[in-house]
Design a protein around this motif. Structure first.
Motif, PDB file in Angstrom:
ATOM      1  N   SER A 319       0.798  -1.224   0.000  1.00  0.00           N
ATOM      2  CA  SER A 319       0.000   0.000   0.000  1.00  0.00           C
ATOM      3  C   SER A 319       0.833   1.277   0.000  1.00  0.00           C
ATOM      4  N   LEU A 320       2.067   1.206   0.533  1.00  0.00           N
ATOM      5  CA  LEU A 320       2.857   2.416   0.727  1.00  0.00           C
ATOM      6  C   LEU A 320       4.245   2.300   0.111  1.00  0.00           C
ATOM      7  N   MET A 321       4.779   3.479  -0.161  1.00  0.00           N
ATOM      8  CA  MET A 321       6.157   3.606  -0.635  1.00  0.00           C
ATOM      9  C   MET A 321       6.825   4.691   0.210  1.00  0.00           C
ATOM     10  N   LEU A 322       7.979   4.355   0.793  1.00  0.00           N
ATOM     11  CA  LEU A 322       8.692   5.292   1.657  1.00  0.00           C
ATOM     12  C   LEU A 322       9.908   5.825   0.927  1.00  0.00           C
ATOM     13  N   LEU A 323       9.961   7.141   0.729  1.00  0.00           N
ATOM     14  CA  LEU A 323      11.106   7.787   0.098  1.00  0.00           C
ATOM     15  C   LEU A 323      11.952   8.457   1.175  1.00  0.00           C
ATOM     16  N   THR A 324      13.260   8.183   1.115  1.00  0.00           N
ATOM     17  CA  THR A 324      14.182   8.791   2.073  1.00  0.00           C
ATOM     18  C   THR A 324      14.659  10.125   1.528  1.00  0.00           C
ATOM     19  N   GLY A 325      14.303  11.218   2.208  1.00  0.00           N
ATOM     20  CA  GLY A 325      14.711  12.544   1.768  1.00  0.00           C
ATOM     21  C   GLY A 325      15.983  12.994   2.466  1.00  0.00           C
ATOM     22  N   THR A 326      16.253  14.263   2.383  1.00  0.00           N
ATOM     23  CA  THR A 326      17.439  14.837   3.028  1.00  0.00           C
ATOM     24  C   THR A 326      17.051  15.432   4.380  1.00  0.00           C
ATOM     25  N   ALA A 346      13.101  13.030  11.279  1.00  0.00           N
ATOM     26  CA  ALA A 346      13.970  12.445  12.303  1.00  0.00           C
ATOM     27  C   ALA A 346      15.163  13.367  12.537  1.00  0.00           C
ATOM     28  N   ASN A 347      15.782  13.229  13.708  1.00  0.00           N
ATOM     29  CA  ASN A 347      16.984  14.014  13.988  1.00  0.00           C
ATOM     30  C   ASN A 347      18.164  13.432  13.210  1.00  0.00           C
ATOM     31  N   GLY A 348      18.866  14.321  12.531  1.00  0.00           N
ATOM     32  CA  GLY A 348      20.006  13.870  11.744  1.00  0.00           C
ATOM     33  C   GLY A 348      19.597  13.415  10.351  1.00  0.00           C
ATOM     34  N   ARG A 349      20.504  12.739   9.705  1.00  0.00           N
ATOM     35  CA  ARG A 349      20.286  12.298   8.332  1.00  0.00           C
ATOM     36  C   ARG A 349      19.984  10.801   8.306  1.00  0.00           C
ATOM     37  N   CYS A 350      18.882  10.440   7.659  1.00  0.00           N
ATOM     38  CA  CYS A 350      18.503   9.025   7.552  1.00  0.00           C
ATOM     39  C   CYS A 350      19.270   8.367   6.406  1.00  0.00           C
ATOM     40  N   THR A 351      19.901   7.249   6.708  1.00  0.00           N
ATOM     41  CA  THR A 351      20.701   6.549   5.694  1.00  0.00           C
ATOM     42  C   THR A 351      20.056   5.246   5.221  1.00  0.00           C
ATOM     43  N   ALA A 352      19.139   4.677   6.010  1.00  0.00           N
ATOM     44  CA  ALA A 352      18.501   3.416   5.617  1.00  0.00           C
ATOM     45  C   ALA A 352      17.177   3.266   6.355  1.00  0.00           C
ATOM     46  N   SER A 353      16.250   2.514   5.745  1.00  0.00           N
ATOM     47  CA  SER A 353      14.924   2.298   6.339  1.00  0.00           C
ATOM     48  C   SER A 353      14.451   0.886   6.040  1.00  0.00           C
ATOM     49  N   LYS A 367      22.623   8.603  10.251  1.00  0.00           N
ATOM     50  CA  LYS A 367      24.071   8.682  10.103  1.00  0.00           C
ATOM     51  C   LYS A 367      24.765   8.802  11.449  1.00  0.00           C
ATOM     52  N   GLU A 368      24.055   9.262  12.443  1.00  0.00           N
ATOM     53  CA  GLU A 368      24.611   9.434  13.789  1.00  0.00           C
ATOM     54  C   GLU A 368      24.527   8.148  14.622  1.00  0.00           C
ATOM     55  N   GLY A 369      24.016   7.064  14.062  1.00  0.00           N
ATOM     56  CA  GLY A 369      23.962   5.799  14.775  1.00  0.00           C
ATOM     57  C   GLY A 369      22.718   5.591  15.603  1.00  0.00           C
ATOM     58  N   GLU A 370      21.649   6.376  15.380  1.00  0.00           N
ATOM     59  CA  GLU A 370      20.400   6.218  16.110  1.00  0.00           C
ATOM     60  C   GLU A 370      19.369   5.494  15.236  1.00  0.00           C
ATOM     61  N   VAL A 371      18.526   4.712  15.888  1.00  0.00           N
ATOM     62  CA  VAL A 371      17.462   4.005  15.183  1.00  0.00           C
ATOM     63  C   VAL A 371      16.116   4.524  15.690  1.00  0.00           C
ATOM     64  N   PHE A 372      15.270   4.963  14.751  1.00  0.00           N
ATOM     65  CA  PHE A 372      13.942   5.484  15.068  1.00  0.00           C
ATOM     66  C   PHE A 372      12.891   4.462  14.638  1.00  0.00           C
ATOM     67  N   ILE A 373      11.885   4.266  15.497  1.00  0.00           N
ATOM     68  CA  ILE A 373      10.797   3.338  15.199  1.00  0.00           C
ATOM     69  C   ILE A 373       9.511   4.148  15.074  1.00  0.00           C
ATOM     70  N   TRP A 374       8.884   4.064  13.875  1.00  0.00           N
ATOM     71  CA  TRP A 374       7.722   4.886  13.564  1.00  0.00           C
ATOM     72  C   TRP A 374       6.464   4.026  13.461  1.00  0.00           C
ATOM     73  N   ASP A 375       5.360   4.622  13.907  1.00  0.00           N
ATOM     74  CA  ASP A 375       4.057   4.001  13.713  1.00  0.00           C
ATOM     75  C   ASP A 375       3.481   4.500  12.390  1.00  0.00           C
ATOM     76  N   VAL A 376       3.131   3.577  11.492  1.00  0.00           N
ATOM     77  CA  VAL A 376       2.702   3.972  10.150  1.00  0.00           C
ATOM     78  C   VAL A 376       1.363   4.702  10.175  1.00  0.00           C
ATOM     79  N   LYS A 377       0.437   4.261  10.992  1.00  0.00           N
ATOM     80  CA  LYS A 377      -0.888   4.870  11.000  1.00  0.00           C
ATOM     81  C   LYS A 377      -0.859   6.298  11.548  1.00  0.00           C
ATOM     82  N   HIS A 383       9.590   5.007  19.389  1.00  0.00           N
ATOM     83  CA  HIS A 383      10.750   4.747  20.233  1.00  0.00           C
ATOM     84  C   HIS A 383      12.019   5.079  19.461  1.00  0.00           C
ATOM     85  N   LYS A 384      13.086   5.322  20.221  1.00  0.00           N
ATOM     86  CA  LYS A 384      14.402   5.598  19.631  1.00  0.00           C
ATOM     87  C   LYS A 384      15.453   4.920  20.502  1.00  0.00           C
ATOM     88  N   PHE A 385      16.449   4.296  19.851  1.00  0.00           N
ATOM     89  CA  PHE A 385      17.538   3.678  20.617  1.00  0.00           C
ATOM     90  C   PHE A 385      18.873   3.866  19.903  1.00  0.00           C
TER      91      PHE A 385
END
Length: 521
Positions: A319-326, A346-353, A367-377, A383-385
């Protein structure tokens, strides 16, 4: 030409007789008698010559038979066999008669010469086998094969196999040449297999790359298996998206789509396998290839996005397509309309999803080594770790059973977490830190059964490792021992039932491997 042939074919003697006839009555008699004499003269010598030749041949044959029968009594089995090949079996009756005379009268109770051929063969089976005249002890010893030879080194699995016995080498060849009917079946399969053992993996490199019928002229950026069919996709800097049927032999090409002036950064099947989405290296536009309709649809700059469209992910539910922006922006698009639905920051630059298997959550690695967990709805961050010891995020993957998350960093370390810990703790401890790569980890992917994690770096040759998930250990026999064919790994994927594994490299080849533990495609 007709006149010349007729002149040669006509008789000459009658013409001479016509010039000087002795009398009017003698002329027709000479004309009839002389042709009869000319026909009879050539026939008589030929008949006599044939008779004489037949007589000579019969005499020679009789002499040869006599010599043959004289020597037959003392000839060995090998000599007799050779003579039969030379002389044929026309002398079988004479040979049997001579052997009976040499053997003397038959003993009481023994069958006479009228025994059938089948009975005679049965008697021969009871004769004691001949013993060899000479036995060489070296022939009896187990022969050892030097596996370091250039034609055999590819079959080595470790340094301990520099020398193999002839019997072990035979078994190894049988393993490599075993018939596999996997590719004779199509469709979806539901089957169960025993747990994948650790240590070494049963893998066979297919001789031909998956894209052999159209090797890429440049670096391949993507390789992906179709979600339901025996089809594989390749795309790269040569501006082509190609589809191939996977048969393990020729892998015939199905179709190639050329996008002019559009070096491809990434290509991906839609969840239902009916579309292919392709993004470029420096373009705001991306393309959608409708395989059912055969049309190529350009999707121009998406509203609210000002920069290039490169990295993206498609949700498993389609159903969805996620584009990684700057600058940490993430854009959710509708797969049906290709229009923007929402944007997350998200804080910083996203490098992968990566989406979770149920498409309810998204993991993004910064890029800073943080992982963000998003709720799609709700489009909210749940959460962030911190990825332990990360110097910079490069790649991320979620297992198909939603049990594990793998994070690859610039240091080459790939941390493996359980999703339960990731959702609860801010500084979770990985269940395993995979440190087999010495350069940045650029690709991580799980196989469909969550028994294998493939990790790779595109910065050095042969930097691909397969990790056994239940034991968190690396398979020791992959990549193939002392066989350089992978080079720089750009992308990796497993087939829908893990029967095959493919690696796209910088040489334009999609290498194909058969994982023998899995019986389905």
């Amino acid at each position: 030409m007709g006149r010349a042939v007729a002149a040669r074919a006509g008789p000459r003697r009658p013409k001479m007789a016509a010039k000087k006839p002795k009398s009017g009555v003698a002329k027709p008699k000479s004309g009839v008698a002389k042709p009869k004499m000319r026909v009879a003269k050539p026939q008589q010598p030929r008949a006599e010559e044939k008779a004489m030749a037949a007589a000579r041949q019969e005499a020679e044959e009789a002499s040869r038979r006599e010599r043959h029968l004289r020597a037959l009594g003392g000839a060995s089995g090998a000599e007799r066999a050779l003579e039969e090949l030379v002389f044929g079996d026309s002398l079988a009756a004479e040979e049997d008669e001579l052997l009976r005379r040499l053997a003397g009268p038959p003993p009481v109770g023994r069958a006479d010469s009228s025994d059938s051929e089948v009975e005679n063969e049965a008697k021969d089976d009871f004769l004691p086998p001949k013993k060899p005249a000479w036995v060489d002890e070296e022939d009896e010893a187990e022969e050892m094969i030097d596996m370091t030879h250039r034609y055999k080194r590819d079959m080595m699995k470790s340094d301990a196999e520099k020398i193999l016995s002839k019997e072990k080498l035979k078994r190894r060849l049988q393993e490599d040449d075993e018939d596999d009917d996997l590719l004779c079946r199509t469709g979806n399969f539901i089957s169960s297999s025993e747990s994948l053992p650790k240590g070494t993996i049963q893998v066979k490199a297919i001789c031909l790359p998956a894209n052999q019928e159209r090797l890429s002229g440049g670096r391949l950026s993507t390789v992906q298996f179709h979600p339901s069919a025996q089809v594989i996709l390749t795309a790269g800097l040569d501006r082509c998206v190609s589809l191939f049927q996977v048969d393990g032999i020729k892998n015939p090409k199905i179709q190639s789509i050329y996008l002019e002036g559009f070096p491809i950064h990434k290509a991906c099947f839609s969840a239902d396998g009916e579309q292919v989405i392709a993004t470029g290296t420096h373009h705001k536009t991306f393309y959608v290839y409708d395989m059912m309709g055969g049309s190529i649809i350009p999707v121009h700059q998406v509203r609210g996005m000002l920069k290039f469209v490169r990295d993206f992910e498609v949700s498993p539910d389609g159903s969805l397509m996620l584009l990684t922006g700057t600058s940490g922006y993430l854009h959710l698009l509708s797969m049906k309309t290709k229009e923007l639905i929402s944007t997350m920051k998200a804080n910083g630059r996203c490098t992968a999803s990566a989406f979770t298997p149920d498409s309810s959550k998204i993991y993004t690695y910064s890029k800073e080594g943080e992982v963000f967990i998003w709720d799609v709805k709700s489009r909210k961050c749940l959460h962030k770790f911190e990825d332990e010891g990360s110097l910079g995020g490069k790649c991320i993957a979620v297992s198909r059973n939603n049990q594990y998350v793998a994070c690859g960093s610039t240091s080459g370390v790939v941390n493996l977490y359980t999703t339960e810990v990731c959702l609860r703790e801010k500084n979770p401890k990985p269940v395993k830190a995979i440190m087999n790569l010495v350069t940045a980890a650029t690709s991580v992917t799980f196989n469909p059964t969550t028994e294998i994690l493939a990790v790779a770096s595109k910065e050095v040759d042969e930097a691909v490792k397969l990790v056994h998930i239940p034991s968190y250990t690396v398979f020791s026999n992959f990549p193939m021992f002392r066989r350089k064919i992978i080079y720089l790994a750009q992308s990796m994927d497993f087939s829908p039932r893990s029967g095959f594994f493919s690696i796209a490299n910088n040489k334009g080849r999609a290498l194909l491997y058969r994982l023998k533990h899995y019986s389905d495609f």
